[in-house]
Design an enzyme around this catalytic site. Structure first.
Site, PDB file in Angstrom:
ATOM      1  N   GLU A 162      -1.474  -4.267 -12.857  1.00 53.36           N
ATOM      2  CA  GLU A 162      -1.117  -2.976 -12.256  1.00 53.36           C
ATOM      3  C   GLU A 162      -1.319  -1.809 -13.213  1.00 53.36           C
ATOM      4  OE1 GLU A 162       1.742  -2.791  -9.317  1.00 53.36           O
ATOM      5  OE2 GLU A 162       0.903  -4.602  -8.443  1.00 53.36           O
ATOM      6  N   HIS A 230       7.805  -1.437 -12.383  1.00 58.25           N
ATOM      7  CA  HIS A 230       6.851  -1.316 -13.479  1.00 58.25           C
ATOM      8  C   HIS A 230       7.612  -0.978 -14.754  1.00 58.25           C
ATOM      9  CE1 HIS A 230       3.637  -0.081 -10.331  1.00 58.25           C
ATOM     10  NE2 HIS A 230       3.433  -1.338 -10.679  1.00 58.25           N
ATOM     11  N   CYS A 346       4.050   8.293 -12.984  1.00 58.71           N
ATOM     12  CA  CYS A 346       3.233   7.534 -12.023  1.00 58.71           C
ATOM     13  C   CYS A 346       1.978   8.297 -11.627  1.00 58.71           C
ATOM     14  CB  CYS A 346       4.048   7.236 -10.758  1.00 58.71           C
ATOM     15  SG  CYS A 346       5.273   5.929 -10.938  1.00 58.71           S
TER      16      CYS A 346
END
Length: 413
Positions: A162, A230, A346
């Site tokens: 990711e 995350h 992000c």
């Protein structure tokens, strides 16, 4: 040419909606089914980029993906109009706006061949993100086509990767050799394990990193169970500073010892759980912030939700008032992104490079942001109800809006 850190922010796409597609992302699931505001979301992102420019940072962009993803739907033998509702939502997802998941980046000072390496993330764990990588890879190969870069395809399934959201770098300065830190997750908790250790190790090999200066670190199961899907929800690094929650890592003491051994000048700023709980850290996205170097020292760019949380804001005020390395806190409003589970960090991919080596169409100044904002204001939908994702009128609006943006940026075709 001097290497500097460039923040490439994803422009929030015209299909931005709250379909609640990401288990483990508490904000995304909490807002599932609500009306989204794509135009406001994109303008908030542009305002954040303006704030970065005001701090003296170099700013880049990544583009919204074509939505709906007709190629993906065709592979499923359907169309947006005929697909089941969950396919409609997955094909219309605007989650590529979170550029921290676009790729993992290793700057030239860390690599054996002296090139900046980028590996596109496969994002295979979540169906709505699994079809992003071909478009992201095409953009990366265009933006970073110069010989200074090496752009890699994705790690194959089933090894979930990711991107930079699970990668940190510590160094004396951005243009000096650093320590690369890959944070992985183990299966077995209440939410999916998104970053596989095998994928992180493969990316490190592809980037030709020195194994002696590469750390593989496990994220704590407690953090994942609390909603830290995350690593960048509980930790962020910039130059010599590691800023992390006390409960971010499974072997906190061992990790800190390795950091101090490899970079003696490292400054570890740890937020104690007794002062800021995991729940408060995750709800406020305290660590999903941009920790950046400015002429006046390090600044932390936090979402407005951090200021609204008494425990978080109190800790930040005490730190800045003391002798810690973070000298100022900047607040930005990215409420629309936050409601879908993405804070300031992000929205951006960090690339250490010489700006002259980057395709100039992917770099922005105030004038370029003015043009982008004008296009967004004129063409982005004002609201989207997740129940409308299969409607022809919305599809036409979304596709025309993206085409107008590409025309504005001279990137059509």
């Amino acid at each position: 040419m001097k290497l500097v850190e460039i923040n490439f922010d994803g422009i929030v796409g015209p299909s931005h909606n709250y379909a609640g597609l990401s288990p483990g992302n508490l904000a995304a699931t909490a807002h599932a089914g609500q009306l989204s505001r794509p135009r406001a979301a994109a303008l908030q992102g542009i305002a954040k980029m303006r704030a970065n420019l005001a701090l003296g940072l170099v700013q880049g962009i990544l583009l919204p993906h074509p939505r709906p993803d007709h190629r993906w739907l065709a592979a499923l033998a359907t169309t947006q109009a005929d697909a089941p509702r969950h396919f409609q939502a997955q094909a219309m997802s605007a989650s590529a706006m979170w550029a921290a998941n676009a790729a993992t980046v290793s700057p030239a000072p860390d690599t054996a061949d002296g090139r900046c390496h980028l590996s596109v993330a496969n994002l295979m764990t979540m169906p709505h993100r699994s079809h992003e990588w071909p478009e992201t890879l095409a953009q990366l190969r265009l933006a970073f086509a110069a010989d200074a870069f090496a752009v890699h395809g994705p790690i194959p399934a089933p090894f979930g990767d990711e991107g930079a959201a699970n990668h940190m770098r510590l160094c004396a300065r951005h243009d000096t050799p650093g320590i690369e830190i890959f944070v992985y997750t183990l299966p077995g908790g209440p939410f999916p394990a998104r970053q596989h250790r095998d994928a992180s190790e493969a990316v490190a090999r592809a980037h030709r990193l020195d194994p002696a200066r590469t750390l593989l670190v496990q994220q704590s199961p407690e953090a994942i169970a609390a909603g830290a899907f995350h690593n960048d929800v509980v930790a962020v690094a910039n130059e010599r500073v590691l800023f992390a929650h006390e409960q971010a890592f499974a072997d906190r003491d061992g990790f800190y010892a390795d950091c101090r051994r490899l970079l003696p000048e490292v400054e570890i700023v740890e937020v104690p759980a007794a002062e800021v709980s995991l729940a408060d850290a995750i709800a406020s996205y305290l660590f999903n912030a941009q920790l950046v170097t400015t002429a006046a020292g390090m600044a932390l760019v936090v979402p407005s939700e951090a200021r609204a949380n008494l425990a978080v804001w109190g800790w930040l005020k005490r730190h800045v008032a003391g002798n810690g390395p973070i000298r100022r806190v900047e607040v930005v409003d990215v409420t629309e992104s936050m409601a879908n589970g993405g804070g300031p960090a992000c929205l951006r991919l960090r690339v250490v490079a010489a700006p002259a080596t980057v395709d100039p169409r992917f770099l922005v100044d105030e004038a370029a942001l003015d043009r982008i904002a004008a296009t967004v204001t004129a063409t982005w939908p004002s609201e989207i109800d997740p129940g409308d994702l299969g409607r022809d009128a919305l599809i036409r609006n979304v596709e025309a809006a993206r085409a107008a943006l590409l025309e504005t940026l001279h990137l059509s075709g």
